[in-house]
Scaffold this active site. Structure first.
Site, PDB file in Angstrom:
ATOM      1  N   GLU A   1       2.965 -13.159   9.043  1.00 19.48           N
ATOM      2  CA  GLU A   1       4.006 -12.436   8.269  1.00 19.48           C
ATOM      3  C   GLU A   1       5.436 -13.000   7.957  1.00 19.48           C
ATOM      4  OE1 GLU A   1       3.503  -9.263   6.310  1.00 19.48           O
ATOM      5  OE2 GLU A   1       5.599 -10.059   5.901  1.00 19.48           O
TER       6      GLU A   1
ATOM      7  N   CYS B   1       3.768  -1.059   2.010  1.00 17.66           N
ATOM      8  CA  CYS B   1       3.646   0.234   2.240  1.00 17.66           C
ATOM      9  C   CYS B   1       4.397   1.107   3.103  1.00 17.66           C
ATOM     10  CB  CYS B   1       1.787   0.451   2.490  1.00 17.66           C
ATOM     11  SG  CYS B   1       1.491   2.083   2.871  1.00 17.66           S
TER      12      CYS B   1
ATOM     13  N   LYS C   1       7.714   8.925   0.543  1.00 15.67           N
ATOM     14  CA  LYS C   1       7.284  10.229   1.188  1.00 15.67           C
ATOM     15  C   LYS C   1       8.255  11.137   1.764  1.00 15.67           C
ATOM     16  CE  LYS C   1       4.782   9.353  -1.075  1.00 15.67           C
ATOM     17  NZ  LYS C   1       3.997   7.971  -1.702  1.00 15.67           N
TER      18      LYS C   1
ATOM     19  N   ALA D   1       2.812   6.638 -10.872  1.00 14.13           N
ATOM     20  CA  ALA D   1       3.379   7.476  -9.359  1.00 14.13           C
ATOM     21  C   ALA D   1       4.635   7.050  -9.054  1.00 14.13           C
ATOM     22  CB  ALA D   1       2.253   6.992  -8.499  1.00 14.13           C
TER      23      ALA D   1
ATOM     24  N   ALA E   1      10.184   1.056 -13.216  1.00 12.76           N
ATOM     25  CA  ALA E   1       8.788   1.157 -12.611  1.00 12.76           C
ATOM     26  C   ALA E   1       7.734   1.192 -13.475  1.00 12.76           C
ATOM     27  CB  ALA E   1       9.017   2.404 -11.976  1.00 12.76           C
TER      28      ALA E   1
ATOM     29  N   HIS F   1     -10.556  30.915   4.342  1.00 12.83           N
ATOM     30  CA  HIS F   1      -9.931  31.832   3.427  1.00 12.83           C
ATOM     31  C   HIS F   1      -8.633  32.362   4.124  1.00 12.83           C
ATOM     32  CE1 HIS F   1      -8.851  34.671   0.240  1.00 12.83           C
ATOM     33  NE2 HIS F   1      -8.653  35.556   1.415  1.00 12.83           N
TER      34      HIS F   1
END
Ligand SMILES: Cc1cc2nc3c(=O)[nH]c(=O)nc-3n(C[C@H](O)[C@H](O)[C@H](O)COP(=O)(O)OP(=O)(O)OC[C@H]3O[C@@H](n4cnc5c(N)ncnc54)[C@H](O)[C@@H]3O)c2cc1C
EC number: 1.8.1.4
Length: 468
Positions: free
Chosen positions: A37, A45, A54, A182, A269, A444
């Site tokens: 890496e 991500c 997020k 998105a 984007a 429910h």
């Protein structure tokens, strides 16, 4: 080359979601594994993609929630955001998660090689200053933002998704997102909730062009109602900067009409491109297509059979969970297991509030495939749970095959849709029918009952709506 003469059974290039899943699964299956890496483990991500966006969405949602709370009598006064603290909180989450991946590497005995990797021949890779040999390789080098030449990114006024993550103080008064996929829409909502005046422009006639048209249009309507301006069928030609302001020329793609609007920050984007250049793929005999994506078969093998490729670098959909699954498949094949990329559907989510989430075929795709399509809808305005959350904008649309009753897809516009979309993913993988969903007892009150009622609406038997 014999197994004993190589340094590793497997060298994975890239430690994003695809690469780290592949490396860990291969190690679990007993292989001697290294992962090269050149940046931070976790890839796009964890570092500059899914996770930090997020975090910002959640923070912005807090502001929106505080305003909403007035409806049931709770007032706090005007919300104030400490932007330095917000950026620090977001960065702290990223640090914890990337630290977690490093710890998982150690625990699974995956060797982390630091540096940029490049093939010297089909069995040798240069990583930083060292040469490393392996029996098999997995290329998981991911993707980077596609550029839009009239808008050169400086990460201050013209930003890509990475620049947009660093929220500036003071906030841009006027924020333009080019592209209503998105990424464009998620940042639009972040900046809108934080207090910027926001517009999103999109070349195509609907937001999130890959989504079901009904769902995308309902979703756009809700975002507009929140105060986010959306101009469809619009492109951005360029800009001039005057007194620190960006004068952006926009063009209506159908009429050709042009206009100039003024912004303080512009997000480009418009998509992502694969990171396959500079890898020495030619010397390894690995073929790429004209757009730079690496071609693979269902076992994730490239044109050189002991070299595999996964994730964004092999193409759409460019999603973390797709990369993860492909990583597991490649690792299992290399370890001698019977595995291949044979999934019915890959879910997709836009993580705004409400979320737009879907899995399986859109109505147009199902018709194009020749199915006799049936659809069932359930509006959130009829959901008791949605009312208790104060969020009744949205719906569930279920698509089935009239001949077999098989579920073909679901398209959801609802808060936390991603958390109950997996039910339909499982239904698709298990070839469940609409009746199977109807027979499943859903708790429910939950938002997931909307999936049940949309399924029942296909049979004209939903209880909480008139079945038209
Ligand atoms: C703003 C944003 C938000 C997103 N949100 C979501 C989301 O919510 N959900 C979702 O599913 N997807 C999301 N995505 C997409 C997701 O991030 C990608 O699909 C995913 O990261 C792809 O994983 P990957 O393993 O293929 O590659 P990447 O994550 O791109 O990782 C590739 C890694 O390889 C390394 N690398 C590249 N070349 C070399 C080399 N030669 N040598 C050594 N290392 C190298 C890179 O440094 C990088 O760490 C988002 C993307 C962006 C940009």
């Amino acid at each position: 080359m014999t197994q004993n003469s190589v340094d590793y059974d497997l060298l994975v290039i890239g430690a994003g979601p695809g690469g780290y899943h592949a490396a860990i699964r291969a190690a679990q299956l007993g292989l001697k594994v290294a992962c090269a890496e050149m940046g931070n483990v976790g890839g796009v991500c964890l570092n500059v993609g899914c996770i930090p966006t997020k975090a910002l969405l959640h923070a912005g949602e807090g502001i929106r929630g505080a305003k909403h709370a007035e409806d049931f009598g709770l007032t706090f006064g005007e919300p104030k955001m400490d932007i330095a603290k917000l950026n620090g909180w977001k960065d702290g989450i990223v640090k914890r998660l990337t630290g977690g991946v490093s710890a998982l590497f150690k625990a699974n005995k995956v060797t982390h090689l630091v540096g940029e990797a490049r093939f010297l021949d089909a069995h040798t890779v240069q990583v930083g200053g060292q040469k490393v040999t392996a029996r098999s390789f997995i290329i998981a080098t991911g993707s980077e933002p596609a550029n839009l030449p009239p808008f050169p990114v400086d990460q201050q006024k013209i930003v890509d998704s990475t620049g947009a993550l660093m929220v500036p103080d003071p906030l841009p008064k006027r924020f333009l997102a080019i592209g209503a996929g998105a990424i464009g829409l998620e940042f639009a909502q972040v900046y809108h909730n934080l207090g910027s005046s926001v517009k999103v422009i999109e070349f195509a006639p609907q937001v999130v062009p890959a989504a079901d048209a009904d769902a995308a249009n309902t979703f756009a309507k809700i975002l507009r109602k929140q105060g986010i301006a959306i101009d469809l069928g619009t492109k951005a030609n360029g800009f001039t900067e005057r007194d620190g302001e960006l004068h952006v020329e926009l063009e209506d793609v159908t009429t050709g009409e042009k206009r100039v609007e003024v912004y303080d920050r512009v997000l480009v984007a418009v998509g992502r491109r694969p990171r396959s250049a500079n890898l020495g793929l030619e010397v390894a005999g690995v073929q790429v297509n004209e757009r730079g994506f690496i071609g693979v078969n269902k076992k994730m093998q490239t044109s050189t059979p002991h070299i595999y490729a996964i994730g964004d670098v092999v193409g759409n959909p460019m999603l973390a969970h797709k990369a993860m699954k492909e990583g597991l498949v490649a690792a299992e094949v290399i370890a001698g297991k019977k595995s291949e990329m044979d999934v019915v559907a890959i879910p997709a989510v836009v993580y705004t509030t409400p979320e737009l989430a879907w899995v399986g075929l859109t109505e147009a795709e199902a018709k194009a495939k020749g199915y006799t399509v049936k659809t069932g809808n359930f509006p959130l305005s009829a959901s008791g749970r949605a009312m208790t959350l104060g969020d009744t904008d949205g719906f569930v649309k279920m698509i089935s095959d009239a001949k077999t009753d098989l579920v073909l897809g679901a398209h959801i516009v609802a808060p936390h849709a991603s958390d109950f979309l997996s039910e339909v993913g499982l239904a698709l993988e298990m070839a469940a029918t609409v009746t199977d969903i109807s027979l499943t007892v859903h708790a429910h009150p939950t938002l997931s009952e909307s999936v049940l009622e949309a399924a029942e609406n296909i049979h004209k038997q939903a209880i909480h709506i008139m079945n038209r």
